[in-house]
Design an enzyme around this catalytic site. Structure first.
Site, PDB file in Angstrom:
ATOM      1  N   ASP A  20      -1.801 130.383  75.977  1.00 26.01           N
ATOM      2  CA  ASP A  20      -2.401 131.608  75.443  1.00 26.01           C
ATOM      3  C   ASP A  20      -3.652 131.991  76.236  1.00 26.01           C
ATOM      4  OD1 ASP A  20      -2.678 133.749  73.800  1.00 26.01           O
ATOM      5  OD2 ASP A  20      -3.337 132.625  72.046  1.00 26.01           O
ATOM      6  N   HIS A  37      -1.029 137.147  83.595  1.00 29.02           N
ATOM      7  CA  HIS A  37       0.241 136.411  83.532  1.00 29.02           C
ATOM      8  C   HIS A  37       0.579 135.820  84.906  1.00 29.02           C
ATOM      9  CE1 HIS A  37       0.637 137.791  79.522  1.00 29.02           C
ATOM     10  NE2 HIS A  37       0.916 139.051  79.814  1.00 29.02           N
ATOM     11  N   LEU A 131      11.684 114.990  85.312  1.00 31.89           N
ATOM     12  CA  LEU A 131      11.015 115.751  84.247  1.00 31.89           C
ATOM     13  C   LEU A 131      11.986 116.755  83.643  1.00 31.89           C
ATOM     14  CD1 LEU A 131       8.213 116.600  82.867  1.00 31.89           C
ATOM     15  CD2 LEU A 131       8.138 118.397  84.607  1.00 31.89           C
TER      16      LEU A 131
HETATM   17  C1  FPP Z   1      -0.015 134.571  76.111  1.00 28.73           C
HETATM   18  O1  FPP Z   1      -1.188 135.176  76.576  1.00 28.73           O
HETATM   19  C2  FPP Z   1       0.916 134.416  77.213  1.00 28.73           C
HETATM   20  C3  FPP Z   1       2.123 135.025  77.305  1.00 28.73           C
HETATM   21  C4  FPP Z   1       2.671 135.935  76.281  1.00 28.73           C
HETATM   22  C5  FPP Z   1       2.971 134.834  78.495  1.00 28.73           C
HETATM   23  C6  FPP Z   1       3.013 133.438  79.061  1.00 28.73           C
HETATM   24  C7  FPP Z   1       3.598 133.512  80.382  1.00 28.73           C
HETATM   25  C8  FPP Z   1       3.141 132.886  81.477  1.00 28.73           C
HETATM   26  C9  FPP Z   1       2.065 131.923  81.536  1.00 28.73           C
HETATM   27  C10 FPP Z   1       3.780 133.224  82.740  1.00 28.73           C
HETATM   28  C11 FPP Z   1       4.949 132.543  83.235  1.00 28.73           C
HETATM   29  C12 FPP Z   1       5.580 131.412  82.603  1.00 28.73           C
HETATM   30  C13 FPP Z   1       6.587 130.741  83.194  1.00 28.73           C
HETATM   31  C14 FPP Z   1       7.238 129.631  82.507  1.00 28.73           C
HETATM   32  C15 FPP Z   1       7.056 131.081  84.540  1.00 28.73           C
HETATM   33  P1  FPP Z   1      -1.621 136.572  75.953  1.00 28.73           P
HETATM   34  O2  FPP Z   1      -1.081 137.647  76.825  1.00 28.73           O
HETATM   35  O3  FPP Z   1      -1.195 136.635  74.515  1.00 28.73           O
HETATM   36  O4  FPP Z   1      -3.171 136.489  76.073  1.00 28.73           O
HETATM   37  P2  FPP Z   1      -4.242 137.164  75.105  1.00 28.73           P
HETATM   38  O5  FPP Z   1      -4.105 136.501  73.765  1.00 28.73           O
HETATM   39  O6  FPP Z   1      -5.528 136.863  75.777  1.00 28.73           O
HETATM   40  O7  FPP Z   1      -3.917 138.639  75.060  1.00 28.73           O
END
Ligand code: FPP
Length: 247
Positions: A20, A37, A131
């Protein structure tokens, strides 16, 4: 009573992470959310690579939840493109490192191109034994349990299953995560202290760890520190403390 008996360290082989804080990381820098991201993907690479050396055999990452579909079309589209790019660019590296990649979640909602790539990389990496990397995509814990319940109801209706045969082990076998073990530890970054519909069934006895660090800033060093701290905890699974049990 043996007062000198030390508690057995918690065995942490399967770690699940709620990654997150990508959006906030980007916003604090005046960047579009997608840049957060993208920075998050770099962290994924580093954490995956570090797992074997840290004694982690299974890593489950929450990449996109059933609730994330409500985000703007631009962000959803950007994330989907990012997942496609990750699969294409990581395949060779994952195979070389012995990483077996699988996906959990409702694939029916995903774009057919992405679905095809997911199936392809699962086959490409199927012989990996170092893994198990599990990526939760279009995943929700409640949705997963509902789909499992539906499958059991269909089997009962078709006469292939007796209601008396339904128990916790059978339900676990019907979940997307079968046959993988339950997570020993769930980590959430960015200061939120919730499970947000992640591995609701499987995390029943998991240790929980929360850090204020935003996912794009989460380093291997902090990951190692959390593992060391949690391994110092005693896991009891509802039993009495080890020092009392040993008498
Ligand atoms: C939450 O942060 C994150 C996500 C919804 C996306 C997670 C994806 C990645 C880390 C990228 C790729 C993953 C893989 C496995 C290739 P948020 O956007 O909710 O952050 P915020 O709460 O600060 O808005």
């Amino acid at each position: 009573m043996n007062r000198h008996a030390t508690p057995e360290p918690a065995e942490i082989r399967h770690v699940a992470i709620i990654m997150d804080g990508n959006g906030r990381w980007a916003e604090r820098r005046g960047l579009p959310r997608l840049k957060g991201h993208q920075a998050g993907v770099e962290r994924v690479r580093q954490i995956v690579e570090a797992c074997p050396g840290l004694g982690v055999r299974t890593l489950t990452l929450y990449a996109f939840s059933t609730e994330n579909w409500r985000r703007s079309a631009e962000e959803v589209g950007g994330l989907m493109a990012l997942f496609r790019r990750y699969i294409r660019s990581e395949a060779a590296r994952l195979r070389e490192e012995g990483v077996r990649l699988r996906f959990i979640g409702d694939r029916g909602r995903l774009d057919p191109r992405l679905r095809q790539l997911m199936g392809w990389i699962e086959e490409e990496t199927a012989s990996g034994t170092v893994l198990d990397l599990v990526v939760a995509l279009s995943y929700g814990g409640r949705d997963e349990i509902v789909r499992a319940a539906r499958r059991m109801a269909e089997a009962v209706a078709a006469g292939r299953l007796d209601t008396e045969q339904i128990d916790a082990a059978l339900l676990a076998d019907m979940l997307d995560t079968a046959p993988l073990p339950d997570p020993d530890l769930v980590i959430r970054t960015s200061g939120e202290c919730r499970l947000s519909n992640f591995l609701l069934w499987q995390a029943a006895y998991a240790e929980l760890a929360f850090t204020d660090t935003l996912w794009p800033d989460f380093t291997v060093a902090e990951f190692a520190d959390i593992l060391a701290e949690v391994r110092g905890r005693e896991r009891r699974f509802g039993r009495v403390p080890a020092r009392l049990a040993r008498g």
